[in-house]
Design a protein around this motif. Sequence first.
Motif, PDB file in Angstrom:
ATOM      1  N   GLU A   1       0.831  -1.207   0.000  1.00  0.00           N
ATOM      2  CA  GLU A   1       0.000   0.000   0.000  1.00  0.00           C
ATOM      3  C   GLU A   1       0.865   1.258   0.000  1.00  0.00           C
ATOM      4  OE1 GLU A   1      -3.913  -1.717   2.389  1.00  0.00           O
ATOM      5  OE2 GLU A   1      -2.196  -0.953   3.528  1.00  0.00           O
ATOM      6  N   ALA A   2       1.951   1.213   0.776  1.00  0.00           N
ATOM      7  CA  ALA A   2       2.858   2.358   0.830  1.00  0.00           C
ATOM      8  C   ALA A   2       3.517   2.593  -0.528  1.00  0.00           C
ATOM      9  CB  ALA A   2       3.925   2.133   1.909  1.00  0.00           C
ATOM     10  N   VAL A   3       3.983   1.525  -1.170  1.00  0.00           N
ATOM     11  CA  VAL A   3       4.593   1.657  -2.497  1.00  0.00           C
ATOM     12  C   VAL A   3       3.569   2.234  -3.474  1.00  0.00           C
ATOM     13  CG1 VAL A   3       5.497   0.355  -4.486  1.00  0.00           C
ATOM     14  CG2 VAL A   3       6.362  -0.119  -2.178  1.00  0.00           C
ATOM     15  N   ALA A   4       2.338   1.747  -3.432  1.00  0.00           N
ATOM     16  CA  ALA A   4       1.288   2.246  -4.326  1.00  0.00           C
ATOM     17  C   ALA A   4       1.083   3.748  -4.138  1.00  0.00           C
ATOM     18  CB  ALA A   4      -0.018   1.499  -4.066  1.00  0.00           C
ATOM     19  N   VAL A   5       0.931   4.176  -2.889  1.00  0.00           N
ATOM     20  CA  VAL A   5       0.724   5.599  -2.581  1.00  0.00           C
ATOM     21  C   VAL A   5       1.922   6.423  -3.030  1.00  0.00           C
ATOM     22  CG1 VAL A   5       0.568   7.253  -0.659  1.00  0.00           C
ATOM     23  CG2 VAL A   5      -0.870   5.206  -0.665  1.00  0.00           C
ATOM     24  N   ASN A   6       3.131   5.935  -2.748  1.00  0.00           N
ATOM     25  CA  ASN A   6       4.348   6.696  -3.053  1.00  0.00           C
ATOM     26  C   ASN A   6       4.599   6.817  -4.552  1.00  0.00           C
ATOM     27  OD1 ASN A   6       4.828   7.092  -0.320  1.00  0.00           O
ATOM     28  ND2 ASN A   6       6.079   5.256  -0.151  1.00  0.00           N
ATOM     29  N   VAL A   7       4.403   5.729  -5.297  1.00  0.00           N
ATOM     30  CA  VAL A   7       4.637   5.776  -6.750  1.00  0.00           C
ATOM     31  C   VAL A   7       3.656   6.760  -7.386  1.00  0.00           C
ATOM     32  CG1 VAL A   7       4.486   4.469  -8.923  1.00  0.00           C
ATOM     33  CG2 VAL A   7       5.667   3.477  -6.945  1.00  0.00           C
ATOM     34  N   ARG A   8       2.402   6.656  -7.014  1.00  0.00           N
ATOM     35  CA  ARG A   8       1.387   7.562  -7.573  1.00  0.00           C
ATOM     36  C   ARG A   8       1.689   9.015  -7.206  1.00  0.00           C
ATOM     37  NH1 ARG A   8      -3.639   7.233  -9.765  1.00  0.00           N
ATOM     38  NH2 ARG A   8      -5.076   8.946  -9.338  1.00  0.00           N
ATOM     39  N   ARG A   9       2.008   9.257  -5.925  1.00  0.00           N
ATOM     40  CA  ARG A   9       2.301  10.618  -5.460  1.00  0.00           C
ATOM     41  C   ARG A   9       3.490  11.216  -6.219  1.00  0.00           C
ATOM     42  NH1 ARG A   9       4.331   9.845  -0.431  1.00  0.00           N
ATOM     43  NH2 ARG A   9       6.372   9.862  -1.408  1.00  0.00           N
ATOM     44  N   GLU A  10       4.552  10.451  -6.357  1.00  0.00           N
ATOM     45  CA  GLU A  10       5.758  10.962  -7.018  1.00  0.00           C
ATOM     46  C   GLU A  10       5.522  11.187  -8.508  1.00  0.00           C
ATOM     47  OE1 GLU A  10       8.417  12.095  -5.547  1.00  0.00           O
ATOM     48  OE2 GLU A  10       7.740  11.474  -3.559  1.00  0.00           O
ATOM     49  N   ARG A  11       4.789  10.289  -9.142  1.00  0.00           N
ATOM     50  CA  ARG A  11       4.480  10.465 -10.564  1.00  0.00           C
ATOM     51  C   ARG A  11       3.642  11.716 -10.772  1.00  0.00           C
ATOM     52  NH1 ARG A  11       0.155   9.517 -13.591  1.00  0.00           N
ATOM     53  NH2 ARG A  11      -0.943   8.215 -12.071  1.00  0.00           N
ATOM     54  N   LYS A  12       2.621  11.878  -9.962  1.00  0.00           N
ATOM     55  CA  LYS A  12       1.745  13.055 -10.078  1.00  0.00           C
ATOM     56  C   LYS A  12       2.507  14.338  -9.760  1.00  0.00           C
ATOM     57  CE  LYS A  12      -2.600  11.225 -10.392  1.00  0.00           C
ATOM     58  NZ  LYS A  12      -3.582  11.601 -11.352  1.00  0.00           N
ATOM     59  N   ALA A  13       3.388  14.300  -8.764  1.00  0.00           N
ATOM     60  CA  ALA A  13       4.169  15.483  -8.375  1.00  0.00           C
ATOM     61  C   ALA A  13       5.052  15.959  -9.528  1.00  0.00           C
ATOM     62  CB  ALA A  13       5.023  15.179  -7.145  1.00  0.00           C
ATOM     63  N   LYS A  14       5.465  15.026 -10.359  1.00  0.00           N
ATOM     64  CA  LYS A  14       6.290  15.381 -11.515  1.00  0.00           C
ATOM     65  C   LYS A  14       5.440  15.699 -12.742  1.00  0.00           C
ATOM     66  CE  LYS A  14      10.302  12.806  -9.917  1.00  0.00           C
ATOM     67  NZ  LYS A  14      11.102  13.956  -9.568  1.00  0.00           N
ATOM     68  N   GLY A  15       4.121  15.618 -12.567  1.00  0.00           N
ATOM     69  CA  GLY A  15       3.208  15.938 -13.663  1.00  0.00           C
ATOM     70  C   GLY A  15       3.247  14.937 -14.802  1.00  0.00           C
ATOM     71  N   LEU A  16       3.510  13.677 -14.486  1.00  0.00           N
ATOM     72  CA  LEU A  16       3.646  12.656 -15.515  1.00  0.00           C
ATOM     73  C   LEU A  16       2.384  11.813 -15.656  1.00  0.00           C
ATOM     74  CD1 LEU A  16       7.188  11.324 -14.511  1.00  0.00           C
ATOM     75  CD2 LEU A  16       6.636  12.906 -16.376  1.00  0.00           C
ATOM     76  N   SER A  17       2.030  11.507 -16.886  1.00  0.00           N
ATOM     77  CA  SER A  17       0.961  10.540 -17.149  1.00  0.00           C
ATOM     78  C   SER A  17       1.564   9.148 -16.961  1.00  0.00           C
ATOM     79  CB  SER A  17       0.468  10.690 -18.582  1.00  0.00           C
ATOM     80  OG  SER A  17       1.507  10.337 -19.487  1.00  0.00           O
ATOM     81  N   LEU A  18       0.715   8.137 -16.887  1.00  0.00           N
ATOM     82  CA  LEU A  18       1.219   6.764 -16.812  1.00  0.00           C
ATOM     83  C   LEU A  18       2.050   6.434 -18.046  1.00  0.00           C
ATOM     84  CD1 LEU A  18      -1.718   4.668 -15.301  1.00  0.00           C
ATOM     85  CD2 LEU A  18       0.563   4.958 -14.349  1.00  0.00           C
ATOM     86  N   ASP A  19       1.608   6.917 -19.207  1.00  0.00           N
ATOM     87  CA  ASP A  19       2.344   6.693 -20.464  1.00  0.00           C
ATOM     88  C   ASP A  19       3.763   7.236 -20.379  1.00  0.00           C
ATOM     89  OD1 ASP A  19       1.303   5.208 -22.488  1.00  0.00           O
ATOM     90  OD2 ASP A  19       0.261   6.875 -23.483  1.00  0.00           O
ATOM     91  N   ARG A  20       3.860   8.495 -19.968  1.00  0.00           N
ATOM     92  CA  ARG A  20       5.174   9.155 -19.900  1.00  0.00           C
ATOM     93  C   ARG A  20       6.056   8.494 -18.843  1.00  0.00           C
ATOM     94  NH1 ARG A  20       9.257  10.802 -22.233  1.00  0.00           N
ATOM     95  NH2 ARG A  20      10.356  12.535 -21.298  1.00  0.00           N
ATOM     96  N   ALA A  21       5.467   8.146 -17.694  1.00  0.00           N
ATOM     97  CA  ALA A  21       6.232   7.473 -16.641  1.00  0.00           C
ATOM     98  C   ALA A  21       6.734   6.118 -17.114  1.00  0.00           C
ATOM     99  CB  ALA A  21       5.373   7.318 -15.392  1.00  0.00           C
ATOM    100  N   ALA A  22       5.918   5.420 -17.886  1.00  0.00           N
ATOM    101  CA  ALA A  22       6.328   4.116 -18.422  1.00  0.00           C
ATOM    102  C   ALA A  22       7.544   4.265 -19.324  1.00  0.00           C
ATOM    103  CB  ALA A  22       5.168   3.472 -19.175  1.00  0.00           C
ATOM    104  N   LYS A  23       7.526   5.300 -20.165  1.00  0.00           N
ATOM    105  CA  LYS A  23       8.664   5.524 -21.066  1.00  0.00           C
ATOM    106  C   LYS A  23       9.931   5.876 -20.285  1.00  0.00           C
ATOM    107  CE  LYS A  23       5.879   6.708 -25.017  1.00  0.00           C
ATOM    108  NZ  LYS A  23       4.928   7.703 -25.456  1.00  0.00           N
ATOM    109  N   LEU A  24       9.797   6.685 -19.238  1.00  0.00           N
ATOM    110  CA  LEU A  24      10.961   7.098 -18.451  1.00  0.00           C
ATOM    111  C   LEU A  24      11.539   5.967 -17.611  1.00  0.00           C
ATOM    112  CD1 LEU A  24       9.806  10.603 -17.150  1.00  0.00           C
ATOM    113  CD2 LEU A  24      11.604  10.142 -18.831  1.00  0.00           C
ATOM    114  N   THR A  25      10.675   5.071 -17.128  1.00  0.00           N
ATOM    115  CA  THR A  25      11.129   4.020 -16.212  1.00  0.00           C
ATOM    116  C   THR A  25      11.442   2.694 -16.878  1.00  0.00           C
ATOM    117  OG1 THR A  25       8.853   3.289 -15.774  1.00  0.00           O
ATOM    118  CG2 THR A  25       9.741   5.007 -14.324  1.00  0.00           C
TER     119      THR A  25
END
Length: 127
Positions: free
Chosen positions: A5-29
């Motif tokens: 649950e913590a990983v889920a919250v943290n990944v989502r929070r950090e992705r959103k904080a960087k203004g990234l869509s799931l698509d863009r985050a997938a490409k970066l990671t």
Amino acid sequence: MTINEAVAVNVRRERKAKGLSLDRAAKLTGVSKSMLGQIERGEVNPTVSVLYKIAAGLELECSTLLEIPVPAVEFVSSTNSVTRKEDGGKVMLYSLFPSDTAQSFSIYRLRLLTSGHYEAPPVSPAR
């Protein structure tokens, strides 16, 4: 809160904080969009290597993704807390925490005038 649950919250929070869509985050990671979505929903248990890829792609330390968030603490001063008067105003009770049924305890500040009398109500045993 579990580590998943913590990983889920943290990944989502950090992705959103960087203004990234799931698509863009997938490409970066280098982690698929569907896998990132599953991680953010807490549906999968990501491996250490997947967490490393996510952290590297989002330019974070892995530990940031593993931190268990601490709930916010709210300070309530006696000037704005719920006040109860008893014994004709000789007893004042100030709630030091906002009312919350999830809390398993209560703390009050009690002010007694010299001739005041207060008897605490019975408390049910914790389960």
